[in-house]
Design a protein around this motif. Structure first.
Motif, short mmCIF file in Angstrom:
data_model
loop_
_atom_site.label_atom_id
_atom_site.label_comp_id
_atom_site.label_asym_id
_atom_site.label_seq_id
_atom_site.Cartn_x
_atom_site.Cartn_y
_atom_site.Cartn_z
N CYS A 1 88.79 22.31 113.47
CA CYS A 1 88.35 23.28 114.46
C CYS A 1 87.01 23.92 114.10
O CYS A 1 86.29 24.39 114.97
CB CYS A 1 89.41 24.35 114.66
SG CYS A 1 89.84 25.25 113.17
N CYS A 2 86.62 23.92 112.84
CA CYS A 2 85.37 24.56 112.42
C CYS A 2 84.24 23.56 112.20
O CYS A 2 83.12 23.97 111.91
CB CYS A 2 85.59 25.37 111.15
SG CYS A 2 86.69 26.76 111.38
N PHE B 1 86.07 28.61 106.33
CA PHE B 1 87.13 28.55 107.33
C PHE B 1 87.69 27.14 107.48
O PHE B 1 88.88 26.97 107.74
CB PHE B 1 86.66 29.08 108.67
CG PHE B 1 86.61 30.57 108.74
CD1 PHE B 1 87.54 31.35 108.10
CD2 PHE B 1 85.61 31.21 109.47
CE1 PHE B 1 87.49 32.73 108.16
CE2 PHE B 1 85.55 32.58 109.54
CZ PHE B 1 86.50 33.35 108.88
N SER B 2 86.83 26.12 107.35
CA SER B 2 87.34 24.76 107.47
C SER B 2 88.24 24.39 106.30
O SER B 2 89.12 23.55 106.43
CB SER B 2 86.20 23.76 107.61
OG SER B 2 85.46 23.70 106.41
N CYS C 1 91.61 26.45 107.25
CA CYS C 1 92.29 26.07 108.48
C CYS C 1 93.18 24.86 108.24
O CYS C 1 92.75 23.88 107.62
CB CYS C 1 91.25 25.77 109.55
SG CYS C 1 91.96 25.38 111.15
N PRO C 2 94.41 24.87 108.74
CA PRO C 2 95.30 23.74 108.48
C PRO C 2 94.89 22.45 109.18
O PRO C 2 95.16 21.37 108.70
CB PRO C 2 96.66 24.23 108.97
CG PRO C 2 96.37 25.34 109.89
CD PRO C 2 95.07 25.95 109.46
N CYS C 3 94.22 22.55 110.32
CA CYS C 3 93.84 21.32 111.02
C CYS C 3 92.52 20.74 110.50
O CYS C 3 92.24 19.57 110.72
CB CYS C 3 93.75 21.57 112.52
SG CYS C 3 92.43 22.69 113.00
N CYS C 4 91.71 21.54 109.85
CA CYS C 4 90.43 21.13 109.24
C CYS C 4 89.45 20.52 110.24
O CYS C 4 88.48 19.91 109.85
CB CYS C 4 90.65 20.16 108.09
SG CYS C 4 91.42 20.91 106.66
#
Length: 73
Positions: free
Chosen positions: A45-46, A36-37, A40-43
């Motif tokens: 949140c996970c 997920f990391s 995920c575009p922000c990298c």
């Protein structure tokens, strides 16, 4: 380990076995969180989930060391 403390090691084995089962769950969470990391575009949140999973994976070693240090033989 500065000295051999077999009693602490033997007392800690059942708890280490239970934490080994938890570490398998932590490894699964770590794999899923890593995937997920990457997606995920922000990298960011996970990352806490992956850090928590890594602490769960290290749990059996931590428990055995705690029991060995606890017994003063």
């Amino acid at each position: 380990m500065a000295s051999c403390r077999p009693l602490g090691f033997l007392l800690g084995l059942p708890f280490a076995f239970l934490s080994l089962l938890l570490s398998l769950i932590g490894a699964i969470i770590w794999i899923i969180g890593s995937i997920f990391s990457c997606l995920c575009p922000c990298c960011a949140c996970c990352v806490p989930i992956v850090d928590m999973a890594m602490s769960i994976v290290k749990l059996p070693i931590t428990i055995i060391q705690w029991f060995i240090d606890l017994i003063p033989c």
